[in-house]
Design a protein around this motif. Structure first.
Motif: not given
Length: 167
Positions: A87-99, A105-112
């Motif tokens: 989804g667009a909301d999740v993809a805006e604040h998180a990106k996949p880093v490694a598989l 492994t997904v890295q988020a923009d903030s701790t929230a």
């Protein structure tokens, strides 16, 4: 006998042996193969043939299946279609880093957002499995934002870092 006469005599003897053997049924060769026929075909005819032009996607998928690349390619689809999978909301604040080994492994923009992704973990795994296939991603590891590193340069001394000089 000279060389050419010897060759003619051998050819005549071979022809006699071939004519004396009973004729066997004709062996059928499937289309598109050069099985036992030494004669070169000039065209494939009306039916489908392996020599006919193939779409590039079909050839690429056949090569990937033959060489065992299917798992790596399906893992790459997760990174390529991340926004449509989650989804667009999740993809805006998180990106996949490694598989690696089924763990994404997904890295988020903030701790929230990291906390929110941990709560949505099961739903995200179901969406990813529906989009790229089962057993591509089995676990989800969510990381928060990365902190700045105080390690500068190639050499480093263990310790608390620059905080130990403030006093």
């Amino acid at each position: 006998m000279r060389g050419s006469d010897l060759a003619r005599a051998a050819l005549a003897a071979a022809r006699e042996v071939a004519q004396s053997k009973p004729a066997r049924g004709r062996r059928t060769v499937p289309r598109g193969t050069a099985g036992g026929s030494r004669r070169r075909r000039r065209w494939s005819g009306a039916g489908a043939d392996d020599r006919d032009p193939q779409p590039l996607g079909r050839l690429a998928s056949r090569i990937a299946a033959d060489r065992g690349w299917a798992g790596h390619l399906s893992g790459g689809r997760v990174f390529d279609r991340w926004a449509t999978l989650v989804g667009a909301d999740v993809a805006e604040h998180a990106k996949p880093v490694a598989l690696k080994d089924g763990e994404l492994t997904v890295q988020a923009d903030s701790t929230a957002w990291a906390t929110q992704l941990r709560l949505l973990q099961r739903d995200l795994l179901v969406k990813i499995a529906a989009g790229v296939g089962r057993d591509v991603v089995r676990r989800l590891k969510v990381l928060g934002p990365s902190a700045p590193s105080w390690r500068y340069g190639p050499r480093h001394i263990a310790g608390r870092g620059p905080r130990d000089t403030y006093g």
